[in-house]
Design a protein around this motif. Sequence first.
Motif, mmCIF file in Angstrom:
data_model
loop_
_atom_site.group_PDB
_atom_site.id
_atom_site.type_symbol
_atom_site.label_atom_id
_atom_site.label_comp_id
_atom_site.label_asym_id
_atom_site.label_seq_id
_atom_site.Cartn_x
_atom_site.Cartn_y
_atom_site.Cartn_z
ATOM 1 N N UNK A 23 0.825 -1.207 0.000
ATOM 2 C CA UNK A 23 0.000 0.000 0.000
ATOM 3 C C UNK A 23 0.862 1.259 0.000
ATOM 4 N N UNK A 24 1.974 1.238 0.724
ATOM 5 C CA UNK A 24 2.868 2.400 0.746
ATOM 6 C C UNK A 24 3.426 2.664 -0.649
ATOM 7 N N UNK A 25 3.824 1.603 -1.358
ATOM 8 C CA UNK A 25 4.310 1.763 -2.732
ATOM 9 C C UNK A 25 3.192 2.302 -3.640
ATOM 10 N N UNK A 26 1.964 1.799 -3.446
ATOM 11 C CA UNK A 26 0.836 2.252 -4.268
ATOM 12 C C UNK A 26 0.532 3.722 -4.010
ATOM 13 N N UNK A 27 0.582 4.146 -2.761
ATOM 14 C CA UNK A 27 0.328 5.549 -2.429
ATOM 15 C C UNK A 27 1.401 6.447 -3.037
ATOM 16 N N UNK A 28 2.651 5.999 -2.972
ATOM 17 C CA UNK A 28 3.746 6.782 -3.549
ATOM 18 C C UNK A 28 3.569 6.921 -5.061
ATOM 19 N N UNK A 29 3.229 5.825 -5.726
ATOM 20 C CA UNK A 29 3.070 5.854 -7.187
ATOM 21 C C UNK A 29 1.903 6.737 -7.603
ATOM 22 N N UNK A 30 0.877 6.842 -6.755
ATOM 23 C CA UNK A 30 -0.309 7.640 -7.071
ATOM 24 C C UNK A 30 -0.235 9.055 -6.517
ATOM 25 N N UNK A 31 0.854 9.380 -5.797
ATOM 26 C CA UNK A 31 0.943 10.674 -5.096
ATOM 27 C C UNK A 31 -0.296 10.890 -4.237
ATOM 28 N N UNK A 64 7.207 3.847 13.253
ATOM 29 C CA UNK A 64 8.624 4.116 12.986
ATOM 30 C C UNK A 64 9.156 3.378 11.764
ATOM 31 N N UNK A 65 8.263 2.837 10.928
ATOM 32 C CA UNK A 65 8.728 2.133 9.741
ATOM 33 C C UNK A 65 9.413 3.132 8.806
ATOM 34 N N UNK A 66 10.676 2.859 8.403
ATOM 35 C CA UNK A 66 11.396 3.817 7.549
ATOM 36 C C UNK A 66 10.688 4.108 6.234
ATOM 37 N N UNK A 67 10.044 3.103 5.638
ATOM 38 C CA UNK A 67 9.403 3.343 4.345
ATOM 39 C C UNK A 67 8.188 4.250 4.465
ATOM 40 N N UNK A 68 7.631 4.384 5.663
ATOM 41 C CA UNK A 68 6.525 5.320 5.859
ATOM 42 C C UNK A 68 7.026 6.756 5.972
ATOM 43 N N UNK A 69 8.247 6.923 6.477
ATOM 44 C CA UNK A 69 8.804 8.266 6.627
ATOM 45 C C UNK A 69 9.021 8.937 5.275
ATOM 46 N N UNK A 95 -9.444 5.378 -2.756
ATOM 47 C CA UNK A 95 -9.313 4.976 -4.152
ATOM 48 C C UNK A 95 -8.839 3.539 -4.272
ATOM 49 N N UNK A 96 -8.337 2.988 -3.177
ATOM 50 C CA UNK A 96 -7.825 1.621 -3.174
ATOM 51 C C UNK A 96 -7.817 1.132 -1.738
ATOM 52 N N UNK A 97 -8.237 -0.119 -1.538
ATOM 53 C CA UNK A 97 -8.238 -0.735 -0.216
ATOM 54 C C UNK A 97 -7.348 -1.975 -0.286
ATOM 55 N N UNK A 98 -6.354 -2.057 0.600
ATOM 56 C CA UNK A 98 -5.339 -3.106 0.539
ATOM 57 C C UNK A 98 -5.369 -3.932 1.817
ATOM 58 N N UNK A 99 -5.295 -5.262 1.654
ATOM 59 C CA UNK A 99 -5.320 -6.181 2.789
ATOM 60 C C UNK A 99 -4.327 -7.308 2.550
ATOM 61 N N UNK A 100 -3.890 -7.923 3.660
ATOM 62 C CA UNK A 100 -3.152 -9.167 3.542
ATOM 63 C C UNK A 100 -4.131 -10.304 3.305
#
Length: 310
Positions: A23-31, A64-69, A95-100
């Motif tokens: 989800x973090x990667x998806x948010x970054x790609x979508x700004x 404190x996850x680095x990829x969230x920072x 716009x998108x819902x992500x789950x394990x």
Amino acid sequence: MGTLPVIVGVDGSPDSERALRWAADAARARSAPLRIVHVWPYATAERAAAGEQGGDPVLAGLRDRPFLAELPDVEFRGLSGLADTQLPALGAEGQLLVLGSRGRGGFASLLLGSNGLACAARSACPVVVVPRPDRAGTERGPDGEAVPPAVRQVTLGVDASTDEPAALDFAFAEAARRGARLRVVSGYSWPMLLPPAFEYAAVYESTQPEYQDALGLRLVDALAPHRVRHPGVEVLVQLRAEDAAGQLVAASTGSDLVVVARHRRRLPVGPRLGSVAHAVLLHAVCPVAVVPETPAEDGGGGGGSEGGGS
């Protein structure tokens, strides 16, 4: 109105950690903003609200996850209630819902948890389910996690006999965003099983190649406007007289993402996913996006073909 967030459900499990990274990667790609949600099943509303301020151990453990920072806009939210009710409702806000594929609780042998099924069947926005890396056919690295395919690819399951604009829109946009090729997979039955009476003569007076050619032309027409909007996306089309779900599961081993239309079945006990979408969620080795119908289709009398992306 601002950009709708990418929403991810977490519960402290390894599966939800994988979903959070995706989800973090998806948010970054979508700004887009990222909203991280934990549902407290037995908490009061006051306790859930307090959790947003740091009192929720699940949310606190992720801050404190680095990829969230690296993301400019991250929100943590605690909710009170049942996850299989609260999480699908969040689809109206994102716009998108992500789950394990499966969180804490349940049986270890389950391939997909009830929350994933509930969200895929009822969410108003597309739902992405990120599978475990221990599914058969998954290539894993030294860390035990899934290894991305050598060639970036988004695979779309589509029924050549119907129009699935929402799934087509989503798949083309995702392929363009990733710089990936789009593999369009469609299956059909031959001979046709229990066709509508008005189609009977047309189907059986033609040969299988003629019928496949007719489906192929419909598929070309369905893809045409999306090709125009995304001219940089390489498209490969696979139309075969084979089980659609089996083709999509096989394709998932070389894909970054598989996209299917929801095609819900409305039953007395409530809406259920179409059989192809359900099977792909259970067995695909890469993340799966289930895209809801357009509002007009979603409000219809139900149904949808089983030929491709249902």
